[in-house]
Scaffold this motif. Structure first.
Motif, PDB file in Angstrom:
ATOM      1  N   ASN A 226       9.943  39.287 -27.033  1.00  0.00           N
ATOM      2  CA  ASN A 226      10.408  40.508 -27.689  1.00  0.00           C
ATOM      3  C   ASN A 226      10.846  40.247 -29.125  1.00  0.00           C
ATOM      4  OD1 ASN A 226      13.072  42.342 -28.266  1.00  0.00           O
ATOM      5  ND2 ASN A 226      11.453  43.514 -27.281  1.00  0.00           N
ATOM      6  N   SER A 227      11.629  39.182 -29.319  1.00  0.00           N
ATOM      7  CA  SER A 227      12.180  38.898 -30.652  1.00  0.00           C
ATOM      8  C   SER A 227      11.135  38.373 -31.613  1.00  0.00           C
ATOM      9  CB  SER A 227      13.327  37.884 -30.530  1.00  0.00           C
ATOM     10  OG  SER A 227      14.370  38.375 -29.724  1.00  0.00           O
ATOM     11  N   SER A 228      10.097  37.739 -31.099  1.00  0.00           N
ATOM     12  CA  SER A 228       9.088  37.141 -31.985  1.00  0.00           C
ATOM     13  C   SER A 228       8.392  38.182 -32.855  1.00  0.00           C
ATOM     14  CB  SER A 228       8.047  36.387 -31.152  1.00  0.00           C
ATOM     15  OG  SER A 228       7.283  37.288 -30.367  1.00  0.00           O
ATOM     16  N   LEU A 229       8.415  39.439 -32.432  1.00  0.00           N
ATOM     17  CA  LEU A 229       7.791  40.493 -33.241  1.00  0.00           C
ATOM     18  C   LEU A 229       8.438  40.593 -34.617  1.00  0.00           C
ATOM     19  CD1 LEU A 229       7.543  43.291 -30.510  1.00  0.00           C
ATOM     20  CD2 LEU A 229       5.783  41.651 -31.194  1.00  0.00           C
ATOM     21  N   ASP A 230       9.705  40.211 -34.706  1.00  0.00           N
ATOM     22  CA  ASP A 230      10.420  40.265 -35.985  1.00  0.00           C
ATOM     23  C   ASP A 230      10.247  38.992 -36.804  1.00  0.00           C
ATOM     24  OD1 ASP A 230      11.490  42.808 -35.440  1.00  0.00           O
ATOM     25  OD2 ASP A 230      13.116  41.923 -34.269  1.00  0.00           O
ATOM     26  N   LEU A 254       3.474  39.676 -22.703  1.00  0.00           N
ATOM     27  CA  LEU A 254       2.846  39.702 -24.030  1.00  0.00           C
ATOM     28  C   LEU A 254       2.080  41.008 -24.229  1.00  0.00           C
ATOM     29  CD1 LEU A 254       1.508  36.034 -24.202  1.00  0.00           C
ATOM     30  CD2 LEU A 254       3.264  37.012 -25.672  1.00  0.00           C
ATOM     31  N   ASP A 255       1.347  41.414 -23.221  1.00  0.00           N
ATOM     32  CA  ASP A 255       0.578  42.645 -23.313  1.00  0.00           C
ATOM     33  C   ASP A 255       1.491  43.860 -23.509  1.00  0.00           C
ATOM     34  OD1 ASP A 255      -2.028  44.165 -22.896  1.00  0.00           O
ATOM     35  OD2 ASP A 255      -0.803  44.999 -21.274  1.00  0.00           O
ATOM     36  N   SER A 256       2.617  43.858 -22.813  1.00  0.00           N
ATOM     37  CA  SER A 256       3.525  45.001 -22.918  1.00  0.00           C
ATOM     38  C   SER A 256       4.157  45.116 -24.291  1.00  0.00           C
ATOM     39  CB  SER A 256       4.628  44.898 -21.853  1.00  0.00           C
ATOM     40  OG  SER A 256       5.523  43.829 -22.136  1.00  0.00           O
ATOM     41  N   GLU A 257       4.193  44.000 -25.037  1.00  0.00           N
ATOM     42  CA  GLU A 257       4.761  44.024 -26.386  1.00  0.00           C
ATOM     43  C   GLU A 257       3.693  44.183 -27.458  1.00  0.00           C
ATOM     44  OE1 GLU A 257       7.756  44.302 -27.188  1.00  0.00           O
ATOM     45  OE2 GLU A 257       8.908  43.702 -25.423  1.00  0.00           O
ATOM     46  N   GLY A 258       2.464  44.414 -27.058  1.00  0.00           N
ATOM     47  CA  GLY A 258       1.406  44.691 -28.025  1.00  0.00           C
ATOM     48  C   GLY A 258       0.596  43.492 -28.483  1.00  0.00           C
TER      49      GLY A 258
END
Length: 287
Positions: A226-230, A254-258
């Motif tokens: 989740n945090s890696s997106l930032d 991973l898929d759920s976070e895009g």
């Protein structure tokens, strides 16, 4: 007593002791005897018929006693080979496993294919991943972080020993990480709480903080994904090492976070080992 006799008797003692996680008593005995004698294992084999000097036998018996108490061979010698290099290890860090070399290999493959410049090694431990990546691909800038100050001392020592230019940061996951990266690699705590308690209950000396990933082993991995997106640049990759049974759940996270291009890389035994994905999207940020 000859070297051969000393090693054979030691292997028999290790086998009889039924030490947890001692699956290779003969190998353990030979590695410790070579270490005590200041020889390579190849030279040790050539010395089999020779009488073992009393001082070397005394040193060997001292090392063997530690192994019989359950201490891993790598902690006894303070050395573990990883990716063809010797790394210093002690009880502040996990002993690097051969399976983790798969994470390094996958990272190198993606670095070469994507002109990667900036890499973050999260939960670096001994630093073996960050140091190996920097030495294999010197062009990259690499930051390595860990929550443990003691682990970072060990990681810094390994970087110095190998002449690897790695930036180290003490951080609870992303808490003190700045900027964005082309790639994040991580071998986080992923054992379940129950498995961790069982291991520690046997006297296993590796640090619990580097083992325990919560009830299902995925507590830290959920946060990291989740945090890696930032912290990832557009088209940046996240690579996660975990247990074989965790790869599919991680893929779904991973898929759920895009994430896209999600893949699972197997280790040499054919078990799921590294799950990776690429983030694709448009963000407004300054690098």
């Amino acid at each position: 007593m000859t070297y051969r006799q000393a090693m054979t008797e030691a292997a028999d003692r290790l086998r009889s002791a039924e030490i947890r996680f001692c699956e290779t008593p003969l190998l353990d005995a030979s590695v410790l005897l070579a270490f005590a004698a200041g020889k390579t294992r190849e030279n040790l084999f050539a010395s089999y018929p020779d009488e073992i000097p009393a001082e070397i036998l005394k040193q060997f018996n001292s090392l063997l006693a530690k192994r019989l108490e359950g201490m891993p061979v790598s902690y006894i010698r303070n050395i573990k080979e990883f990716f063809g290099r010797d790394f210093y290890v002690d009880e502040s860090v996990l002993v690097p496993r051969p399976d983790t070399e798969i994470l390094v290999e996958k990272a190198i493959e993606l670095i070469d294919a994507n002109n990667t410049e900036k890499v973050l090694d999260l939960c670096t431990g001994s630093g073996c991943i960050a140091v190996s990546l920097k030495l294999e691909r010197s062009i990259i800038d690499i930051t390595a972080s860990d929550i443990s100050a003691e682990a970072l001392k060990t990681a810094k020592l390994n970087a110095e020993n190998h002449g690897a230019d790695v930036e180290f940061t003490q951080s609870d996951l992303f808490e003190k990480i700045n900027g964005r990266f082309d790639m994040i690699v991580t071998n986080p705590p992923y054992l379940t709480s129950a498995d961790t308690a069982e291991m520690l209950g046997t006297g296993w000396p590796e640090p619990a903080i580097a083992l325990n990933g919560g009830d299902d082993g995925l507590d830290f991995i959920r946060i990291i994904i989740n945090s890696s997106l930032d912290y990832l640049k557009n088209n940046g990759y996240l690579l996660i090492e975990a247990g074989p049974n965790q790869a599919v759940p991680i893929s779904k996270l991973l898929d759920s976070e895009g994430f896209v291009d999600i893949g699972i890389t197997k280790d040499l035994a054919g078990r799921n080992r590294v799950t990776s994905g690429r983030i694709s999207g448009t963000y407004d940020y300054e690098i």
